[in-house]
Motif scaffolding. Sequence first.
Motif, PDB file in Angstrom:
ATOM      1  N   LEU A 209       2.900   6.023  -5.711  1.00 40.52           N
ATOM      2  CA  LEU A 209       2.643   6.214  -7.059  1.00 40.52           C
ATOM      3  C   LEU A 209       1.443   7.465  -7.162  1.00 40.52           C
ATOM      4  O   LEU A 209       1.392   8.284  -8.066  1.00 40.52           O
ATOM      5  N   TYR A 210       0.373   7.259  -6.325  1.00 41.71           N
ATOM      6  CA  TYR A 210      -0.566   8.255  -6.324  1.00 41.71           C
ATOM      7  C   TYR A 210      -0.486   9.749  -6.133  1.00 41.71           C
ATOM      8  O   TYR A 210      -0.848  10.720  -6.443  1.00 41.71           O
ATOM      9  N   ALA A 211       0.729   9.864  -5.373  1.00 41.86           N
ATOM     10  CA  ALA A 211       1.327  11.104  -4.805  1.00 41.86           C
ATOM     11  C   ALA A 211       2.256  11.576  -6.002  1.00 41.86           C
ATOM     12  O   ALA A 211       2.726  12.837  -6.066  1.00 41.86           O
ATOM     13  N   GLY A 212       2.408  10.854  -7.312  1.00 36.81           N
ATOM     14  CA  GLY A 212       3.260  11.412  -8.222  1.00 36.81           C
ATOM     15  C   GLY A 212       4.852  11.225  -8.014  1.00 36.81           C
ATOM     16  O   GLY A 212       5.624  11.681  -9.003  1.00 36.81           O
ATOM     17  N   CYS A 213       5.284  10.254  -7.226  1.00 34.55           N
ATOM     18  CA  CYS A 213       6.422  10.105  -7.096  1.00 34.55           C
ATOM     19  C   CYS A 213       7.144   9.467  -8.308  1.00 34.55           C
ATOM     20  O   CYS A 213       6.678   8.697  -9.011  1.00 34.55           O
TER      21      CYS A 213
ATOM     22  N   ALA B  14       0.833  -1.453  -0.103  1.00 35.12           N
ATOM     23  CA  ALA B  14      -0.012  -0.073  -0.075  1.00 35.12           C
ATOM     24  C   ALA B  14       0.944   1.322  -0.063  1.00 35.12           C
ATOM     25  O   ALA B  14       0.448   2.358  -0.631  1.00 35.12           O
ATOM     26  N   VAL B  15       1.774   1.192   0.629  1.00 32.71           N
ATOM     27  CA  VAL B  15       2.865   2.172   0.649  1.00 32.71           C
ATOM     28  C   VAL B  15       3.294   2.622  -0.750  1.00 32.71           C
ATOM     29  O   VAL B  15       3.438   3.741  -1.294  1.00 32.71           O
TER      30      VAL B  15
ATOM     31  N   LEU C  46      -8.691   3.110  -3.036  1.00 31.91           N
ATOM     32  CA  LEU C  46      -7.808   3.799  -3.598  1.00 31.91           C
ATOM     33  C   LEU C  46      -8.559   4.915  -4.422  1.00 31.91           C
ATOM     34  O   LEU C  46      -9.895   4.936  -4.860  1.00 31.91           O
ATOM     35  N   PRO C  47      -8.014   6.062  -4.573  1.00 35.23           N
ATOM     36  CA  PRO C  47      -8.708   7.391  -5.442  1.00 35.23           C
ATOM     37  C   PRO C  47      -8.689   7.174  -6.665  1.00 35.23           C
ATOM     38  O   PRO C  47      -8.372   6.348  -7.166  1.00 35.23           O
ATOM     39  N   GLU C  48      -9.615   8.293  -7.232  1.00 31.74           N
ATOM     40  CA  GLU C  48      -9.816   8.173  -8.576  1.00 31.74           C
ATOM     41  C   GLU C  48      -8.718   8.609  -9.429  1.00 31.74           C
ATOM     42  O   GLU C  48      -8.494   8.237 -10.703  1.00 31.74           O
TER      43      GLU C  48
ATOM     44  N   MET D 227      -1.211   3.530   5.571  1.00 26.83           N
ATOM     45  CA  MET D 227       0.093   3.339   4.938  1.00 26.83           C
ATOM     46  C   MET D 227      -0.119   3.795   3.668  1.00 26.83           C
ATOM     47  O   MET D 227       0.817   4.547   3.136  1.00 26.83           O
ATOM     48  N   PHE D 228      -1.441   3.727   2.869  1.00 29.10           N
ATOM     49  CA  PHE D 228      -1.494   4.256   1.531  1.00 29.10           C
ATOM     50  C   PHE D 228      -1.691   5.753   1.832  1.00 29.10           C
ATOM     51  O   PHE D 228      -0.796   6.526   1.018  1.00 29.10           O
TER      52      PHE D 228
END
Length: 353
Positions: free
Chosen positions: A16-20, A10-11, A180-182, A145-146
């Motif tokens: 990835l969703y944060a744009g890393c 989940a981390v 998970l967000p959209e 964690m996400f």
Amino acid sequence: MTKFVKSNEAVVMGALYAGCDLYFGYPITPASEIAHGAAKWFPMLGRTFVQAECETASINMMFGAAGAGRLCMTATSGPGFSLMQEGISYLAGAELPAVVVNVNRAGPGLGNVYPEQSDYTPAVKGGGHGSYQTFTLAPASAQEMFDLTMKAFEMASKWRTPAVVFADGLQGQMMETVQLPEKEMPRPDFSEWAAQGEPKTRQNLVKSIYLDAKQQEEFNDHLQEKYARMAADAMGESYLADDAELLIVAFGISSRIARTTAEALRKEGVKAGVFRPITLNPFPREQLAAVAKGRKVMTIELDAGQFADDVRLNLAKAGLGTEAAGVTMIHRMGGEVVSVDDAVAKAKEVLAK
């Protein structure tokens, strides 16, 4: 979309969703699945995964990437986190955003791979040299964690400081559902300070050295003013605390034990509540003080009392000297976890005094 995943995975999803953009990693139990997941998913999505030769290399690679205005992260456990302390100090000294996940295991030394919270001091207070701080978040579930990995990128970017996600071996290995967000988070603009080699950023200079003592002092004053402003983003939550006689304070996996303990006590007619700091730095001092005033306080933790000391300090700074002096602790070390039965018995002992 809902996924049933291991918290360590989940981390990676949160990053990835944060744009890393980049993950620099060196595997270590019980955090290895973060590196494994990043090695699989980052290249699939056009991001970069680098297998570093050691933890020291990975944290210094992050300095270069963050200095160029790229969102980057690494993850480790106790011995690796120790090796990263100098690099984290350099990131703080250059005011660079970066995310470090520490899935805490028992120590000192190599210790073992079971859960502890004994990295509290270096994770929360800053274990490298200099008067710096990190933004430190303490998740208590796979969902967090996400979510708090995403939050760590947001806060690191906002405050231009390293952010630490402070978990433990039990959290990292458990599996739960994660919503998970959209869509991804919006990407921050670092062009004002990053050295990206373009005409717009060519004049920018990334450094952590001031050879003039007065300039170094002025820079440190600037950092302390920034850290004071960070308090606006402190987060905590209460559970069953409105009418509590006893307030149990805990974070991370210990906060889940605390909630079950409070529920068990309530079934026996004992009014117990819970306060959980979600950010360990900045510590939600005023929120804690509001629910602790006039109540007995007990901590549950997986260390030697580092967290209890911080609870006492924050209560005292909030003007609750009596409550601070009376803080009681129940703890385990070495990878052992506090049982609900033991916590209930300790709570009754505290209330009987």
